[in-house]
Design a protein around this motif. Structure first.
Motif, short mmCIF file in Angstrom:
data_model
loop_
_atom_site.label_atom_id
_atom_site.label_comp_id
_atom_site.label_asym_id
_atom_site.label_seq_id
_atom_site.Cartn_x
_atom_site.Cartn_y
_atom_site.Cartn_z
N ASP A 260 2.79 1.20 -4.26
CA ASP A 260 3.80 0.56 -3.85
C ASP A 260 3.63 -1.04 -3.95
O ASP A 260 2.71 -1.55 -2.73
CB ASP A 260 4.30 0.86 -2.54
CG ASP A 260 5.58 0.14 -2.12
OD1 ASP A 260 6.05 -0.72 -2.85
OD2 ASP A 260 5.97 0.38 -0.93
N ARG A 263 4.30 -3.40 -0.53
CA ARG A 263 3.42 -3.56 0.64
C ARG A 263 2.46 -4.63 0.28
O ARG A 263 2.12 -5.29 1.47
CB ARG A 263 2.62 -2.08 0.61
CG ARG A 263 3.31 -0.98 0.68
CD ARG A 263 2.54 0.16 1.09
NE ARG A 263 3.33 1.57 1.22
CZ ARG A 263 3.00 2.76 1.87
NH1 ARG A 263 1.74 3.07 1.79
NH2 ARG A 263 3.98 3.73 1.83
N VAL A 266 4.87 -7.73 1.64
CA VAL A 266 5.09 -7.87 3.00
C VAL A 266 4.25 -7.78 3.99
O VAL A 266 4.55 -8.01 5.15
CB VAL A 266 6.25 -6.69 3.11
CG1 VAL A 266 7.48 -6.69 2.36
CG2 VAL A 266 5.85 -5.24 3.19
N ARG A 267 2.96 -7.66 3.65
CA ARG A 267 1.70 -7.39 4.50
C ARG A 267 1.87 -8.27 5.51
O ARG A 267 1.17 -8.12 6.61
CB ARG A 267 0.68 -7.05 3.82
CG ARG A 267 0.16 -7.96 3.12
CD ARG A 267 -1.02 -7.61 1.99
NE ARG A 267 -1.52 -8.58 1.24
CZ ARG A 267 -2.14 -8.29 0.12
NH1 ARG A 267 -3.07 -6.94 0.01
NH2 ARG A 267 -2.71 -9.20 -0.67
N ASP A 272 9.61 -5.35 10.57
CA ASP A 272 9.44 -4.28 9.74
C ASP A 272 9.71 -4.25 8.34
O ASP A 272 10.01 -5.53 7.94
CB ASP A 272 10.61 -3.25 10.35
CG ASP A 272 11.81 -3.50 10.26
OD1 ASP A 272 12.34 -4.42 9.56
OD2 ASP A 272 12.69 -2.83 11.03
N ARG A 273 9.70 -3.47 7.68
CA ARG A 273 9.85 -3.42 5.98
C ARG A 273 11.26 -3.97 5.62
O ARG A 273 11.26 -4.90 4.79
CB ARG A 273 9.48 -2.21 5.49
CG ARG A 273 9.64 -2.00 3.97
CD ARG A 273 8.54 -3.11 3.32
NE ARG A 273 8.91 -2.78 1.62
CZ ARG A 273 8.06 -2.07 0.90
NH1 ARG A 273 7.11 -1.38 1.43
NH2 ARG A 273 8.14 -2.17 -0.35
N LYS A 274 12.27 -3.37 6.20
CA LYS A 274 13.47 -3.91 5.91
C LYS A 274 13.64 -5.47 6.22
O LYS A 274 14.13 -6.13 5.24
CB LYS A 274 14.71 -3.22 6.62
CG LYS A 274 16.09 -3.54 6.23
CD LYS A 274 17.05 -2.50 7.05
CE LYS A 274 18.43 -3.01 6.43
NZ LYS A 274 19.32 -2.06 7.27
N GLU A 277 11.89 -7.54 3.55
CA GLU A 277 12.32 -7.46 2.28
C GLU A 277 13.37 -8.30 2.43
O GLU A 277 13.87 -9.26 1.36
CB GLU A 277 12.86 -6.35 1.94
CG GLU A 277 11.81 -5.36 1.44
CD GLU A 277 12.14 -3.93 0.94
OE1 GLU A 277 13.42 -3.98 0.63
OE2 GLU A 277 11.51 -2.98 0.82
N LEU A 326 8.84 -5.90 -4.86
CA LEU A 326 9.52 -4.96 -4.12
C LEU A 326 10.02 -3.92 -4.90
O LEU A 326 10.20 -2.71 -4.54
CB LEU A 326 10.45 -5.72 -3.27
CG LEU A 326 10.17 -6.54 -2.35
CD1 LEU A 326 11.29 -7.50 -1.58
CD2 LEU A 326 9.21 -6.21 -1.19
N THR A 329 7.75 0.46 -7.22
CA THR A 329 7.22 1.35 -6.12
C THR A 329 7.36 2.99 -6.62
O THR A 329 8.35 3.16 -7.48
CB THR A 329 7.94 1.10 -4.63
OG1 THR A 329 7.63 2.25 -3.52
CG2 THR A 329 9.62 1.52 -5.06
#
Length: 407
Positions: A260, A263, A266-267, A272-274, A277, A326, A329
């Motif tokens: 992915d 990752r 966004v690290r 959170d991931r959402k 993004e 993004l 993945t």
């Protein structure tokens, strides 16, 4: 592996090690790599280009003289090294897509490789054009002999920054030596289509691989029941993505596995991931834009990756590049759709995708094998430069055994 050159610039050292790795299959000489590196100003992209171009020009000129004198093996060897050195010369220039220097170096790299390919008497290496949508993709067909006998076949492509020509040194020649028919190519976003037609990467790689398999199945040298796919680096995500939907493939190799790319984007973003993004894809995010510029200023690898990434993804800002990742993945059930036996390679000291090969391997439901390469073996760096003979032996032994078990 300890940085023997460019001690303060990880990316310059990795690219130097990459050239050294090609010594194993004729793509470099140690002294040429070291002497070129010693002339380069650390961290200076213009200096890198100037010195690698000078070495490439010198080596290619000597190859031309050898060819004129009838010394075909010497000429072939020189053209191979020059091709690799021209590839290296343009490597850091993509932050300016209009810079004519990288088109010149790329064109010379291809021309030298084709000159070398024409001088092989075995294996036979033929430039090919693979039908793709409204155009074609450039590649090379490697035949073990001229008998036309169907053979187990390996389709190969690189990833974020490698060329079809470079694959000669990192797997194609090794595979044809073992009796495989080999088809290597550049897909959209990769050097040939990006330089020639401006084609950029696409995440639905199955729509790239399917026409390549269609083309392979028309070739008499291809055993249609034994076609494997190998993807290197970012190709370690693209190839599995294709295999999830293209089920004519009899085996899959990810060198090294990637699960992915999002990752990575966004690290360093809180939340959170959402939320991360949404932040990346927002119409305006000046704080994030400033943070990415700061990362590029402080981190040599990030500087190169973002500059190159904007070029190959066809976007104009670091944040747009990060957002494009993004879409790449194998999450959401994609990895689980792969059916064929799959080899996932992992480098214990991977600088770029650490941990991701294991994430891919854990989600596979097909017959699977994980190969971990270590620093003690000289193979711990991303895609195992410095241990090319060792890594390719293990990879192709796995493929030999996999095809033998299904014969």
């Amino acid at each position: 592996m300890k940085q023997l050159l460019f001690p303060n610039n990880t990316q310059f050292w990795y690219e130097t090690l990459r050239s050294m790795s090609h010594i194993a299959y004729g793509g470099a000489d140690f002294g040429e790599v070291v002497s070129t590196s010693e002339r380069i100003t650390e961290g200076d992209y213009d200096s890198w280009h100037t010195e690698w171009l000078a070495t490439a020009d010198r080596v290619s000129a000597e190859a031309e003289k050898a060819l004129e004198a009838g010394h075909k093996v010497s000429a072939r060897d020189g053209f191979l090294r020059a091709s690799n050195y021209y590839r290296s010369a343009e490597f850091f220039l993509h932050g300016n897509p209009c810079d004519p220097r990288h088109d010149h170096a790329y064109d010379r790299s291809v021309a030298c490789f084709r000159a070398a390919a024409a001088l092989y008497t075995g294996p036979h290496i033929e430039p090919v054009r693979i039908p793709y949508e409204n155009t074609t993709l450039p590649g090379y067909l490697y035949r073990a002999d001229d008998s036309g006998t169907p053979r187990p076949t390996l389709i190969m492509h690189s990833g974020f920054d490698g060329t079809a020509e470079e694959l000669h040194f990192s797997g194609a020649l090794a595979a044809v030596e073992r009796g495989y028919t080999v088809l290597v190519f550049d897909g959209p976003g990769q050097p040939g289509p990006r330089h020639r037609e401006g084609l950029v990467f696409r995440p639905d790689w199955e729509n790239v691989i399917t026409p390549v398999v269609d083309f392979a199945e028309t070739l008499p040298e291809v055993d249609n029941s034994r076609i494997a796919l190998l993807g290197s680096s970012m190709g370690g995500l693209l190839a599995p993505r294709a295999a999830a939907f293209e089920h004519r493939l009899a085996a899959l190799i990810a060198v090294d596995g990637v699960y992915d790319l999002g990752r990575i984007s966004v690290r360093n973003i809180p939340g959170d991931r959402k939320a991360a993004e949404q932040f990346l894809r927002a119409e305006s995010a000046p704080e994030l834009d400033a943070a990415l510029e700061q990362i590029m200023a402080e981190d040599a690898t990030a500087r190169w990756a973002i500059n190159h990434g904007m070029y190959v993804m066809g976007v104009d800002t670091p944040r747009a590049f990060s957002a494009s990742y993004l879409d790449y993945t194998l999450d959401n059930g994609i990895a689980e759709q792969i059916r064929c036996p799959t080899l996932v390679c992992d480098a214990a000291g991977d600088e770029f995708f650490k941990g991701q090969p294991g994430q891919l391997y854990d989600r596979l439901t097909c017959p699977k094998t994980l190969l971990v390469f270590t620093a003690e073996e000289g193979a711990g760096a991303h895609c195992h430069p410095g241990a090319m003979r060792l890594s390719l032996a293990r990879i192709y032994d796995w493929l030999d055994d996999t095809f033998a078990a299904t014969a």
